[in-house]
Design a protein around this motif. Structure first.
Motif, short mmCIF file in Angstrom:
data_model
loop_
_atom_site.label_atom_id
_atom_site.label_comp_id
_atom_site.label_asym_id
_atom_site.label_seq_id
_atom_site.Cartn_x
_atom_site.Cartn_y
_atom_site.Cartn_z
N ASN A 295 0.84 -1.20 0.00
CA ASN A 295 0.00 0.00 0.00
C ASN A 295 0.87 1.25 0.00
O ASN A 295 1.80 1.37 0.81
CB ASN A 295 -0.91 0.02 1.23
CG ASN A 295 -1.92 -1.10 1.23
OD1 ASN A 295 -2.64 -1.30 0.27
ND2 ASN A 295 -1.97 -1.84 2.33
N HIS B 168 -3.29 4.61 -1.07
CA HIS B 168 -4.11 3.48 -0.62
C HIS B 168 -4.70 3.77 0.76
O HIS B 168 -5.85 3.44 1.05
CB HIS B 168 -3.30 2.19 -0.58
CG HIS B 168 -3.11 1.54 -1.91
ND1 HIS B 168 -1.96 1.68 -2.65
CD2 HIS B 168 -3.92 0.73 -2.64
CE1 HIS B 168 -2.07 0.99 -3.77
NE2 HIS B 168 -3.25 0.40 -3.78
N GLU C 94 -4.11 12.55 -3.39
CA GLU C 94 -3.94 12.26 -4.82
C GLU C 94 -3.17 13.36 -5.52
O GLU C 94 -2.42 13.11 -6.47
CB GLU C 94 -5.31 12.07 -5.46
CG GLU C 94 -5.26 11.62 -6.91
CD GLU C 94 -6.63 11.51 -7.52
OE1 GLU C 94 -6.93 10.49 -8.18
OE2 GLU C 94 -7.44 12.46 -7.34
N SER D 136 2.51 8.71 -10.53
CA SER D 136 1.80 7.51 -10.99
C SER D 136 1.37 6.62 -9.83
O SER D 136 1.28 5.41 -9.96
CB SER D 136 2.67 6.70 -11.96
OG SER D 136 3.03 7.48 -13.07
N SER E 282 -2.23 4.43 -9.98
CA SER E 282 -2.34 3.14 -10.67
C SER E 282 -1.57 2.04 -9.95
O SER E 282 -1.44 0.93 -10.46
CB SER E 282 -1.85 3.27 -12.11
OG SER E 282 -0.49 3.68 -12.14
N THR E 283 -1.06 2.33 -8.77
CA THR E 283 -0.27 1.36 -8.02
C THR E 283 -1.17 0.26 -7.47
O THR E 283 -2.22 0.53 -6.89
CB THR E 283 0.46 2.05 -6.86
OG1 THR E 283 1.31 3.07 -7.39
CG2 THR E 283 1.32 1.05 -6.09
N LEU E 284 -0.76 -0.97 -7.63
CA LEU E 284 -1.51 -2.11 -7.09
C LEU E 284 -0.89 -2.55 -5.78
O LEU E 284 0.33 -2.62 -5.64
CB LEU E 284 -1.48 -3.28 -8.08
CG LEU E 284 -2.15 -3.09 -9.44
CD1 LEU E 284 -1.93 -4.31 -10.32
CD2 LEU E 284 -3.65 -2.84 -9.27
N ASN E 285 -1.74 -2.86 -4.81
CA ASN E 285 -1.23 -3.45 -3.58
C ASN E 285 -1.24 -4.97 -3.72
O ASN E 285 -1.54 -5.51 -4.78
CB ASN E 285 -2.05 -2.99 -2.37
CG ASN E 285 -3.52 -3.38 -2.47
OD1 ASN E 285 -3.90 -4.21 -3.30
ND2 ASN E 285 -4.34 -2.81 -1.61
N THR F 227 -6.06 -0.96 -6.90
CA THR F 227 -5.52 0.39 -7.02
C THR F 227 -6.18 1.26 -5.95
O THR F 227 -7.22 0.88 -5.39
CB THR F 227 -5.82 0.98 -8.40
OG1 THR F 227 -7.24 1.11 -8.57
CG2 THR F 227 -5.24 0.10 -9.51
N GLN G 273 -9.92 1.89 -6.60
CA GLN G 273 -10.71 0.68 -6.37
C GLN G 273 -10.88 0.43 -4.87
O GLN G 273 -11.96 0.04 -4.41
CB GLN G 273 -10.05 -0.52 -7.04
CG GLN G 273 -10.07 -0.47 -8.56
CD GLN G 273 -9.21 -1.56 -9.19
OE1 GLN G 273 -8.29 -2.09 -8.57
NE2 GLN G 273 -9.51 -1.91 -10.44
#
Length: 307
Positions: free
Chosen positions: A89, A93, A127, A134, A137-140, A145, A148
Motif C-alpha cells: 500500500n 491506498h 492524490e 503515478s 495506478s499502483t496495485l497493492n 488500485t 478501487q
C-alpha cells in the motif's frame, strides 16, 4: 529526549519504544512531539513499525490533518509518497481505506453526506501529490488500485450519504389565498402579489433542485462540491419560499379582515413560527454546508521547510 535518541542505534530506538512514541503522537495529532523527534532522527520519516507504514501513511490512515500537513514542509516529499508498506500500500491506498481510526474521526462530523465529503477531500488532497508520480495506478498485494480500494471501503458510507441527502422533501405548496379586485391598488394587495410570486418561484426552484439531488448519480466526487452546492441552493430557496409564503399569508389576512385587526394578529404571530423553526433548525446546517464546501481548509499547505 531528542538529545538522548540522536546517538542510539535503530535497535536501541526500537527497544526504547521511540517508534511507538512517534506513532502514538501521530495517532493523536500531536505535531509538537512528531516534529522534534523527526528532526532529531530524520529516518523516522521513512521507517515504520512491523507493518512497514511510515508516519505520513499512518497520519492519513488516522485522518490526522495536522500531522499530514507536515509533509508539505519535508524536502524529500516525493520519495516519501512513493514508499509502500509490507502489503504494497502506498500513501494513496491509505486515503482510500476507512479504518476504525478514521471512523473515530468521522464520528465528529454530523451527517453521512458530510462524512463522505470529508473522505473525498482527503483522497483528492493526497492524490494531488501522488498522481504525478503515478501512484493512482499502483496495485497493492490484493491487486487493488487506490481508487478501487476507496470504492470498496466506502460503499456503505456512499449509501448512507445518498439516503441522508434524500431525507429532504419539497415544500407542500403555497397558500393559495385569493384577493378581491377592489383591493388591486392597495398596498397590502401588492405585498400579497409580490410575496406570493416570489414564494411560487422559489418553491418551484427548491423542488427542482431537490429533484436533481434525488436523480443524481451519487458518484464519489459528487460529494465534494456538486451535491453540497445543490443542497445550499435548495435550502436557501426553501427558506425564501417559506418566508415569502408567510408574508403572503399575513398580507392576505390584512386584506380580508381590515376591520378586525385584533383577530388577525394571533394568526400573523403563528405565521412566524415556521420561519423561526426553519431558521433555528436548518440555517445552522446551511451555514455548516457552506463552510465545509467553500470556506474550511482541511489541510495547511503553508508549512515552512522544517526538515
Amino acid at each position: 529526549m531528542c538529545d538522548e535518541i540522536k546517538p542510539l542505534t535503530d535497535e536501541k530506538m526500537r527497544d526504547g519504544l521511540v517508534y511507538e512514541a512517534v506513532y502514538s503522537a501521530v495517532q493523536n495529532g500531536i505535531v509538537e512531539v512528531v516534529m522534534p523527534l523527526c528532526e532529531a532522527r530524520p529516518e523516522l520519516l521513512f521507517r515504520g513499525l512491523e507493518d512497514g507504514k511510515n508516519i505520513f501513511q499512518y497520519a492519513v490512515e488516522c485522518r490526522q490533518e495536522n500531522v499530514y500537513s507536515l509533509i508539505y514542509g519535508v524536502g524529500q516529499r516525493n520519495l516519501i509518497t512513493t514508499l509502500r508498506d509490507n502489503s504494497g500500500n502506498c500513501i494513496l491506498h491509505y486515503a482510500g481505506m476507512l479504518s476504525p481510526l478514521a471512523n473515530k474521526r468521522l464520528d465528529r462530523i454530523a451527517g453521512a453526506a458530510f462524512q463522505m465529503q470529508r473522505e473525498r477531500q482527503w483522497y483528492k488532497e493526497v492524490e494531488s501529490i501522488v498522481v504525478p508520480l503515478s501512484g493512482a495506478s499502483t496495485l497493492n498485494k490484493d491487486g487493488l488500485t487506490p481508487p478501487q480500494l476507496f470504492t470498496e471501503k466506502h460503499k456503505q458510507l456512499l449509501e448512507d450519504g445518498e439516503k441522508w441527502m434524500r431525507i429532504y422533501t419539497v415544500p407542500g405548496g403555497n397558500n393559495q389565498v385569493t384577493g378581491f379586485p377592489i383591493f388591486l391598488n392597495g398596498k397590502e394587495f401588492m405585498v400579497f402579489i409580490g410575496s406570493d410570486a416570489i414564494s411560487l418561484c422559489t418553491s418551484a426552484t427548491s423542488a427542482l433542485i431537490f429533484l436533481s439531488i434525488l436523480t443524481s448519480r451519487f458518484a464519489e466526487d459528487d460529494f465534494l462540491k456538486s451535491l453540497p452546492t445543490k443542497m445550499i441552493l435548495g435550502l436557501s430557496a426553501l427558506l425564501i419560499s417559506i418566508t415569502t409564503m408567510m408574508v403572503a399569508f399575513s398580507s392576505a389576512l390584512f386584506i380580508m379582515f381590515q376591520n378586525k385587526l385584533l383577530f388577525t394578529y394571533p394568526f400573523i404571530f403563528l405565521a412566524t413560527i415556521p420561519v423561526t423553526l426553519f431558521v433555528g433548525m436548518q440555517f445552522p446546517l446551511l451555514v455548516k454546508i457552506f463552510k465545509s464546501t467553500y470556506c474550511e481548509r482541511v489541510f495547511d499547505k503553508k508549512i515552512n521547510h522544517w526538515i
